[in-house]
Design an enzyme around this catalytic site. Sequence first.
Site, PDB file in Angstrom:
ATOM      1  NE  ARG A   1      -3.904  -2.269   2.258  1.00  6.71           N
ATOM      2  CZ  ARG A   1      -3.885  -3.596   2.134  1.00  6.71           C
ATOM      3  NH1 ARG A   1      -2.727  -4.236   2.054  1.00  6.71           N
ATOM      4  NH2 ARG A   1      -5.021  -4.276   2.066  1.00  6.71           N
TER       5      ARG A   1
ATOM      6  CG  ASP B   1      -2.520 -14.168   5.418  1.00  5.59           C
ATOM      7  OD1 ASP B   1      -3.039 -14.941   4.586  1.00  5.59           O
ATOM      8  OD2 ASP B   1      -2.373 -12.955   5.205  1.00  5.59           O
TER       9      ASP B   1
END
Length: 447
Positions: free
Chosen positions: A33, A327
């Site tokens: 990002r 995750d």
Amino acid sequence: MHQHASLPMIARQPSGPLSGSVRVPGDKSISHRALMLGALAVGETRIEGLLEGEDVLRTAAAMRALGATVTREEGGTYTVHGRGIGGLVEPADVLDMGNSGTAARLLAGILAGHPLFAVLTGDASLRRRPMKRVIDPLSALGAAFWSREGGRLPLAIRGAATPLPADYTVPVASAQVKSAVLLAGLCAPGVSRVVEPTPTRDHTERMLRGFGATVVVNTTGEGGREILLTGQPELTGRPVSVPADPSSAAFPAVAALLVPGSSVTLEGVGLNPLRAGLYDTLAEMGADIEIRNRRDEAGETVADLTVSSSPLSGVDVPPSRAASMIDEFPILAVAASCASGTTRMRGLAELRVKESDRLAAIASGLAACGARVSIEGDDLVVHGTGAPPKGGATIATQMDHRIAMSFLVLGQVTEEPVRVDDGRFIDTSFPGFAELMRGLGAAIGPA
């Protein structure tokens, strides 16, 4: 990277406890990002601690192809000179996102808001992953897409000449889909609205604010969130300090919990509340995790964690927590296989569409090592005996970095060594994993 020979690896019991203080590489989500928003900002963005894994370097290359200047300086600081919102240029060639679902989906959002033509592709694993989840909402904003059967890469995108603001409710708990729609909304006039029924990691919202966008987040009645982004802001380049990745820190953390007598300190770990589900769950299991020096860096909570070996007990992990640790289920399942009692991880449908069918890969790998494990609907159930499983298996990693690292951690405590068929993909998220683990005293190396 796609054509190299595989890299079999082996893990066995170390000669003594794990100890030391380390900083794992930078956060993958924030690194992607920072490069993207730097490219959409005016002026210079300086990024400290960027993850130099294969996935993030693909994003850097894509930003260069779209006209931003991305430079690596001595010591690993990156500077990005951006083009401003709506200022990206048409890439001359196909953008190859490698193994990264985050890069592909977020970039699709950015491209959808720009009046240009681009094609995204990736490696064999990424070309199997579902992109329809971003194609549908981005098409509503005026972008056009051509893809393979089932909305899979390669994907051709013709961005909208005059993008419409978004009004979209995300059907699956996916920070990537939410972020893709918000990034497309940057280029549209007016306010874009994205509603998520289950809160997911909010790095995009935090960082957009940091770069100067107006982002309002409201809680909805059902515990979800409504995000309102004012389009066409002037984003201004800024310094970004990337915290150590909590998903990567999970591997040495669990190794320290399992190897008797160990104590390991993990420095500067990002503890965003929407990412820290694993650490909450381990604490419930009885893990000795001391959180020190809590601080704020670039709008993210960061702290040092000292993890000491502890006997663990099975717990029930609620589905509401799945998004905050999606995750980390592979490494949690490894911890659960060494705990006493049953651990039930609920609501894991999303794991079926990760780098591999991660749910099946965890279950079959643990079973091969002698653990009792079952998949019941979308739940993963691990029956621990209070002692590690026997080990002795070779794990098929299916091009999945987290499966590889999880089983290399398990091999630290099994009676027989554990092998993985291919450790190459570890570099997508955790370059230097084996070296860092060996520095703490772990026995991990090429097979």
